[in-house]
Design an enzyme around this catalytic site. Structure first.
Site, PDB file in Angstrom:
ATOM      1  N   HIS A  80      41.857  34.411  36.914  1.00  0.00           N
ATOM      2  CA  HIS A  80      42.070  33.577  38.109  1.00  0.00           C
ATOM      3  C   HIS A  80      43.187  32.557  37.868  1.00  0.00           C
ATOM      4  CE1 HIS A  80      37.590  34.489  39.117  1.00  0.00           C
ATOM      5  NE2 HIS A  80      38.357  35.555  39.224  1.00  0.00           N
ATOM      6  N   HIS A 237      39.328  38.532  47.181  1.00  0.00           N
ATOM      7  CA  HIS A 237      39.158  38.185  45.764  1.00  0.00           C
ATOM      8  C   HIS A 237      39.582  39.343  44.863  1.00  0.00           C
ATOM      9  CE1 HIS A 237      37.945  35.864  42.343  1.00  0.00           C
ATOM     10  NE2 HIS A 237      37.510  37.015  41.842  1.00  0.00           N
ATOM     11  N   ASP A 241      42.203  39.056  41.776  1.00  0.00           N
ATOM     12  CA  ASP A 241      41.996  39.585  40.423  1.00  0.00           C
ATOM     13  C   ASP A 241      43.129  40.528  40.007  1.00  0.00           C
ATOM     14  OD1 ASP A 241      39.609  38.339  39.738  1.00  0.00           O
ATOM     15  OD2 ASP A 241      38.341  39.989  40.440  1.00  0.00           O
ATOM     16  N   HIS A 264      38.878  45.281  37.125  1.00  0.00           N
ATOM     17  CA  HIS A 264      39.676  44.990  35.927  1.00  0.00           C
ATOM     18  C   HIS A 264      39.962  46.234  35.086  1.00  0.00           C
ATOM     19  CE1 HIS A 264      39.455  40.827  36.864  1.00  0.00           C
ATOM     20  NE2 HIS A 264      38.138  40.793  36.775  1.00  0.00           N
TER      21      HIS A 264
HETATM   22 ZN    ZN Z   1      37.690  37.464  39.783  1.00  0.00          ZN
END
Ligand code: ZN
Length: 305
Positions: A80, A237, A241, A264
Site C-alpha cells: 500500500h 483496492h 494492490d 499478489h
Molecule cells: Zn491490499
C-alpha cells in the site's frame, strides 16, 4: 523537459501505526533519497540497520501481502505504501521502519498519500524511467488471469467475481494519473471475510486486524459502521494492490493491465514472466516518451504537447 524528472520528498516525515500481523506499534520515517536510488527500506530495530530494496528479486512471499527480504531479514505489507509512491510519482525514498511490517494504517493508501503530500515533493535532475510494453504477455491460474499489453498510457482494467452477494461482478478501469490515483484509488481499503479474520486470529495472525483497518464482510453485508467509501471499493483496492506490486519493477509501466480476480501471487507471476521476456518491453526515459498524448503524468505531458 525537467517536468518528467525523478522525484523525492522535500523533507522527512514520520508516523506511528499498528502492524496488521503482529498487532505491534510500528514507527516509520520516510526520508528524501538520491536520484536512481529507488525505494529502500531500513529495519532500524535490527543492529547494523539492514537495507531491503523494493525490487522484484527481493520478493520472498506473496501470500496475503507482499513480503520483501534480504538474507533472512524480511519486511511485510509493503504494497500500500509502494502504491502511494507510484500513484504520486515518487521515485526515490528511504523508509526507516522498526518492525517486521509497514503499519497498516486504515487499510488503504490514503494515510500515506497524506504523509507524502505533507512532506512535499522535490524534483530531481535525472530523467524518470519507464518500462514501455511492446508485446503482450499473459498469466493465469484456474479462473484468474492477468495480461499486460502495449498501450499509450498506464491503464488498469480489473474485474472480480466472488461467490458473495457484495462481490459478484465488480469491475473498474483507470487511466492512471496522480489525481485519479488520489481521488479514485488511494482511499480503497483492504477487505476480508469475517470467518477468515476469525481463523487468522485463532492462528496468531492478523493480530492487529480490526474494523479500523479493513472492510470486514460476513455472508451478507459490510460490518463496518460507516459502510463503504466507494460502492465498488473492493475492486478499487485490488487495483491499489496491483499498482503497489508493479512498483517493484523500479519504474512505472506504460501498458494496459487486464486483470480478473488477480492477487499478489498472480501479479508477481506476471512480473516474473515480464522480466524473463526482454523483447516484451523497452526501458525508456520520460524524454523518449514525449508524444502529444497523456502518459503517466498527464499534467506534464500536456504542457509539452
Ligand atoms: Zn491490499
Amino acid at each position: 523537459m525537467n517536468l518528467l524528472t525523478q522525484r523525492t520528498l522535500k523533507r522527512s516525515i514520520s508516523c506511528i501505526g499498528i502492524g496488521l500481523h503482529t498487532g505491534d506499534k510500528v514507527h516509520m520515517t520516510m526520508h528524501p533519497a538520491p536520484e536512481d536510488s529507488g525505494i529502500t527500506f531500513v529495519r532500524t530495530d535490527i543492529s547494523g540497520r539492514p537495507v531491503i530494496k523494493a525490487s522484484l528479486e527481493n520478493v520472498v512471499h506473496t501470500r496475503r501481502a507482499t513480503t520483501l527480504g534480504v538474507n533472512g531479514i524480511t519486511l511485510s505489507t509493503v504494497e500500500h505504501l509502494l502504491s502511494a509512491f507510484t500513484g504520486l510519482g515518487v521515485d526515490n525514498v528511504m523508509v526507516e521502519v522498526d518492525s517486521v511490517e509497514i503499519p497498516i494504517m486504515d487499510g488503504s493508501a490514503a494515510p500515506f498519500v497524506f504523509l507524502i503530500k505533507t512532506a512535499g515533493l522535490k524534483k530531481q535532475n535525472r530523467p524518470k524511467k519507464f518500462y514501455v510494453i511492446e508485446q503482450s504477455i499473459f498469466v493465469s491460474d484456474q479462473d484468474k488471469y492477468l495480461s499486460l499489453e502495449p498501450a499509450q498510457e498506464l491503464v488498469i482494467d480489473f474485474s472480480i467475481n466472488f461467490d458473495h452477494p457484495l462481490l459478484e461482478s465488480q469491475s473498474y478501469q483507470v487511466n492512471l494519473s496522480r489525481k485519479i490515483f488520489e481521488k479514485e484509488i488511494s482511499r480503497a481499503r483492504t477487505f476480508g471475510f469475517l470467518q477468515e479474520v476469525e481463523y487468522l486470529k485463532k492462528n496468531g495472525l492478523a493480530r492487529g486486524g480490526s474494523l479500523d483497518n479493513a472492510i470486514v464482510i460476513d455472508h451478507f453485508r459490510v460490518l463496518n459502521e460507516g459502510g463503504l467509501r466507494y460502492e465498488d471499493e473492493f475492486v478499487r483496492h485490488k487495483i491499489l494492490d496491483l499498482i503497489g506490486d508493479v512498483s517493484l519493477m523500479g519504474s512505472p509501466v506504460i501498458g494496459r493491465f487486464k486483470a480478473h480476480k488477480s492477487g499478489h501471487t498472480l501479479n508477481h507471476s506476471l512480473l516474473a514472466r515480464l522480466m524473463e521476456t526482454p523483447e516484451a518491453w523497452r526501458r525508456m526515459t520520460a524524454a523518449d516518451l514525449f508524444q502529444p498524448t497523456e502518459f503517466y503524468q498527464p499534467e506534464a505531458a500536456r504542457v509539452t504537447a
